[in-house]
Design an enzyme around this catalytic site. Structure first.
Site, PDB file in Angstrom:
ATOM      1  N   GLU A 284       0.889  -1.179   0.000  1.00  0.00           N
ATOM      2  CA  GLU A 284       0.000   0.000   0.000  1.00  0.00           C
ATOM      3  C   GLU A 284       0.912   1.210   0.000  1.00  0.00           C
ATOM      4  OE1 GLU A 284      -3.136  -0.387  -0.283  1.00  0.00           O
ATOM      5  OE2 GLU A 284      -3.503  -2.439   0.369  1.00  0.00           O
ATOM      6  N   CYS A 318      -2.342   8.997   2.937  1.00  0.00           N
ATOM      7  CA  CYS A 318      -2.008   8.512   1.588  1.00  0.00           C
ATOM      8  C   CYS A 318      -3.113   8.823   0.596  1.00  0.00           C
ATOM      9  CB  CYS A 318      -1.739   7.019   1.643  1.00  0.00           C
ATOM     10  SG  CYS A 318      -3.107   6.086   2.330  1.00  0.00           S
TER      11      CYS A 318
HETATM   12  P1  NAD Z   1       8.614   4.654   4.416  1.00  0.00           P
HETATM   13  O1  NAD Z   1       8.568   3.826   3.183  1.00  0.00           O
HETATM   14  O2  NAD Z   1       9.781   5.521   4.626  1.00  0.00           O
HETATM   15  O3  NAD Z   1       8.475   3.734   5.710  1.00  0.00           O
HETATM   16  C1  NAD Z   1       7.436   2.800   5.893  1.00  0.00           C
HETATM   17  C2  NAD Z   1       7.915   1.678   6.809  1.00  0.00           C
HETATM   18  O4  NAD Z   1       8.945   0.957   6.142  1.00  0.00           O
HETATM   19  C3  NAD Z   1       8.522   2.167   8.121  1.00  0.00           C
HETATM   20  O5  NAD Z   1       8.178   1.281   9.159  1.00  0.00           O
HETATM   21  C4  NAD Z   1      10.015   2.105   7.829  1.00  0.00           C
HETATM   22  O6  NAD Z   1      10.808   1.979   8.998  1.00  0.00           O
HETATM   23  C5  NAD Z   1      10.096   0.852   6.978  1.00  0.00           C
HETATM   24  N1  NAD Z   1      11.284   0.759   6.126  1.00  0.00           N
HETATM   25  C6  NAD Z   1      12.138   1.747   5.755  1.00  0.00           C
HETATM   26  N2  NAD Z   1      13.105   1.244   4.947  1.00  0.00           N
HETATM   27  C7  NAD Z   1      12.840  -0.069   4.791  1.00  0.00           C
HETATM   28  C8  NAD Z   1      13.459  -1.118   4.047  1.00  0.00           C
HETATM   29  N3  NAD Z   1      14.536  -0.904   3.309  1.00  0.00           N
HETATM   30  N4  NAD Z   1      12.904  -2.350   4.099  1.00  0.00           N
HETATM   31  C9  NAD Z   1      11.793  -2.593   4.816  1.00  0.00           C
HETATM   32  N5  NAD Z   1      11.172  -1.635   5.552  1.00  0.00           N
HETATM   33  C10 NAD Z   1      11.679  -0.385   5.536  1.00  0.00           C
HETATM   34  O7  NAD Z   1       7.257   5.510   4.396  1.00  0.00           O
HETATM   35  P2  NAD Z   1       6.822   6.634   5.440  1.00  0.00           P
HETATM   36  O8  NAD Z   1       7.468   7.914   5.063  1.00  0.00           O
HETATM   37  O9  NAD Z   1       6.958   6.137   6.812  1.00  0.00           O
HETATM   38  O10 NAD Z   1       5.256   6.712   5.138  1.00  0.00           O
HETATM   39  C11 NAD Z   1       4.715   7.625   4.260  1.00  0.00           C
HETATM   40  C12 NAD Z   1       4.425   6.978   2.917  1.00  0.00           C
HETATM   41  O11 NAD Z   1       3.510   5.910   3.094  1.00  0.00           O
HETATM   42  C13 NAD Z   1       3.753   7.919   1.952  1.00  0.00           C
HETATM   43  O12 NAD Z   1       4.307   7.764   0.673  1.00  0.00           O
HETATM   44  C14 NAD Z   1       2.302   7.473   1.957  1.00  0.00           C
HETATM   45  O13 NAD Z   1       1.584   7.797   0.793  1.00  0.00           O
HETATM   46  C15 NAD Z   1       2.451   6.012   2.153  1.00  0.00           C
HETATM   47  N6  NAD Z   1       1.219   5.432   2.709  1.00  0.00           N
HETATM   48  C16 NAD Z   1       0.436   4.645   1.922  1.00  0.00           C
HETATM   49  C17 NAD Z   1      -0.769   4.141   2.414  1.00  0.00           C
HETATM   50  C18 NAD Z   1      -1.682   3.288   1.566  1.00  0.00           C
HETATM   51  O14 NAD Z   1      -2.581   2.662   2.108  1.00  0.00           O
HETATM   52  N7  NAD Z   1      -1.493   3.232   0.259  1.00  0.00           N
HETATM   53  C19 NAD Z   1      -1.143   4.431   3.720  1.00  0.00           C
HETATM   54  C20 NAD Z   1      -0.311   5.237   4.489  1.00  0.00           C
HETATM   55  C21 NAD Z   1       0.866   5.729   3.978  1.00  0.00           C
END
Ligand code: NAD
Length: 547
Positions: A284, A318
């Site tokens: 997502e 999001c």
């Molecule tokens: P992010 O991708 O930086 O982090 C998300 C999660 O992934 C965190 O727990 C982070 O610690 C972890 N992570 C970071 N690097 C990783 C790796 N290499 N391998 C595995 N896990 C890793 O995103 P964010 O900035 O925390 O969240 C915001 C983003 O999430 C925005 O782009 C938003 O649109 C998206 N989002 C999407 C939805 C949806 O349902 N489509 C919902 C909420 C947020």
């Protein structure tokens, strides 16, 4: 932990409030320090799988900048331990009837509604969002708990399927749990995107190893405690905390299935790791969502809807709207209404209802928001309202901002800002509006406003997004938990909610039983005679309209 009230924040961040800025909401008097005491943090932190002498990471309350929690960090070895514990607990859990597992969700539903104030404090303390927006998380999780609590038996039951040969072959499709789900969640909706997504995984018979974002780990840990109180075996939900690029890959490395919510960039990495192991993943991801205001829209309703669409959780949602496409004939009137409503939004960080918008979560979000707006303005865009930080309210507050005259070379035009910023574009024909809405690689959510519902649904069918809301911002589609929610294109793979939201956590298994005769030459038929009999049989099955 210092004891700053929201009212005291003004002294702590002494930038003067601009005379024409958004008004400040009343503080409410309660402080982060008293709402989230050390004893609560320590109790919740005990739920983290971190052995040995763990290093500690500190989090900060975005509303005030004060220290919030010191949490132990897990190592990759801890992740392995977490999977072992979860795997052991999963077998007994999967052996329970679905009805028993569903009962846990229904009890959790009631406990959550009863004790919502506890978690509203935590969500506000960890994210800085307004209480109303924190409540949206309670709403979403309760809806998911009720839905999967009531509907899981139907989704998971064995289904009789047409066998290879009528009467002779009896075929059943069964659903088996995947095993241990690796669940990686972001900071923006720490209750909903953590426990909300896990409820169908649990009721389907799985265990979970969850890596929430460190900034918002307390909220997930609180939900874990509540689910245990509702009857979930404690080892079934393991929580590991740590640096995303270190602990995240370790989670993917051991999982039987990965459920990830976060940015498109990280999602691609997660997908590649899961693919290399041949385990499935649902992703997502981000969006650059558009709202279309058609010429026959109810403009008052559309303006109020646009405020919800663009500024809920300060735009860190999001499915929030970052592009407003308005029919030229109604653009001036719509903007007059929308900008007036936006300017009137009360900003604040009190741990009470009353503010219309809270803070951004971190300096990173503040920097991206500031960069997108400042660069656009420098390149010729106009600020209709907002366009500046509000340090007088707290370290990461930024005013809800409406930009006009945004052009494709500006970052704010195509990149996800994930802040309270929306750009306005005018269109002349529906064709043009649909093409503009579909012009990004993303495809998460969209919104269409019109008095003609049939027309609204016809436009929806042409939009390349996983959800479309007609005459609502995002809550209609997201709240319809019996229907799937997710992204097309760069916004993701797979769906939460509905049948797909639970079946993704299962493996389909077909159990077929053959009776009386094999599907092979028998009863003295040679190969050629068998082929002739079967050919006749196939013709007959088609003529009899067998499926
Ligand atoms: P992010 O991708 O930086 O982090 C998300 C999660 O992934 C965190 O727990 C982070 O610690 C972890 N992570 C970071 N690097 C990783 C790796 N290499 N391998 C595995 N896990 C890793 O995103 P964010 O900035 O925390 O969240 C915001 C983003 O999430 C925005 O782009 C938003 O649109 C998206 N989002 C999407 C939805 C949806 O349902 N489509 C919902 C909420 C947020």
């Amino acid at each position: 932990m210092s004891d700053l009230s929201a009212d005291a924040v003004a002294t702590e961040h002494p930038g003067a409030a601009p005379a024409d800025g958004n008004p400040a909401a009343p503080g409410g008097g309660r402080t982060v320090g008293t709402a989230v005491p050390r004893s609560l943090v320590d109790r919740l932190a005990a739920g983290i799988t971190a052995t040995g002498v763990p290093s500690v990471v500190e989090t900060v309350a975005p509303l005030t900048g004060e220290r919030l929690a010191a949490l132990p960090q897990s190592t990759p070895a801890d992740v392995e331990v977490a999977f072992q514990l979860a795997r052991r607990a999963q077998a007994a859990w999967a052996a329970l009837p679905v009805r028993r597992r569903a009962g846990v969700l229904l009890r959790f539903h009631d406990l959550l509604l009863k004790r919502q104030d506890e978690v509203l404090d935590l969500v506000q303390a960890e994210t800085g969002k307004a209480r109303l927006h924190a409540f949206e998380e309670v709403l979403a999780v309760a809806m998911a708990a009720r839905h999967y609590g009531r509907a899981a038996q139907g989704y998971l039951k064995d289904r009789r399927r047409g066998g290879a040969l009528p009467v002779l072959t009896h075929a059943v499709e069964a659903r088996r749990p995947k095993g241990v789900i690796g669940h990686i969640s972001p900071w923006n909706y720490p209750l909903e995107l953590c426990v909300g997504d896990l409820l169908p995984a649990f009721v389907a018979g799985n265990a979970v190893v969850n890596k929430p974002d460190t900034q918002t780990a307390l909220t997930g840990l609180w939900a874990r405690e509540l689910l245990i109180e509702a009857g979930l075996p404690a080892d079934l939900w393991q929580v590991v905390i740590g640096d995303g690029p270190v602990i995240g890959p370790a989670v993917v490395e051991h999982a039987d299935y990965v459920s990830f919510t976060g940015s498109t960039r990280t999602g691609r990495e997660v997908a590649q790791r899961a693919a290399a192991r041949l385990v499935g993943a649902s992703l997502e991801l981000g969006g650059k969502n558009a709202m279309l205001v058609l010429s026959d829209a109810d403009l008052e309703a559309a303006a109020a809807g646009a405020v919800r669409a663009c500024f809920s959780s300060a735009g860190q949602l999001c499915i929030s709207i970052e592009r407003l496409l308005v029919h030229r004939s109604v653009a001036d009137r719509f903007l007059e209404l929308f900008v007036a409503r936006t300017r009137a939004l009360r900003l604040g960080g009190g741990l009470a209802y009353g503010a219309d918008m809270g803070s951004l979560v971190s300096v990173r979000q503040l920097d991206t928001t500031t960069r997108h707006v400042d660069e656009a303005v420098k390149a010729g865009a106009t600020v209709l309202t907002g366009g500046r930080a509000r340090p007088d309210l707290g370290p990461y507050f930024y005013e809800p901002t409406v930009l006009d005259g945004v052009t494709p070379e500006m970052a704010v035009c195509g990149e996800e800002t994930f802040g309270p910023v929306v750009s306005v574009y005018r269109f002349d024909t529906e064709e043009e509006a649909v093409a503009a809405a579909n012009s990004t690689p993303y495809g998460l959510n969209s919104s269409v406003w019109t008095r003609d519902l049939r027309r609204g649904r016809a436009v929806a069918a042409r939009l390349r997004t996983g959800t479309v809301n007609v005459n609502e911002a995002y809550a209609a589609a997201y709240g319809s938990v019996a229907a799937p929610m997710g992204g097309m294109g760069d916004s993701g793979l797979g769906r939460r909610h509905g049948a797909e939201g639970i079946l993704r956590f299962t493996e389909a298994q077909t159990v077929a039983t053959q009776r009386m005769m094999p599907i092979a030459p028998s009863f003295g038929l040679d190969d050629k005679q068998f082929a002739a009999v079967m050919t006749g049989g196939l013709r007959m099955l088609k003529a009899l309209r067998f499926k």
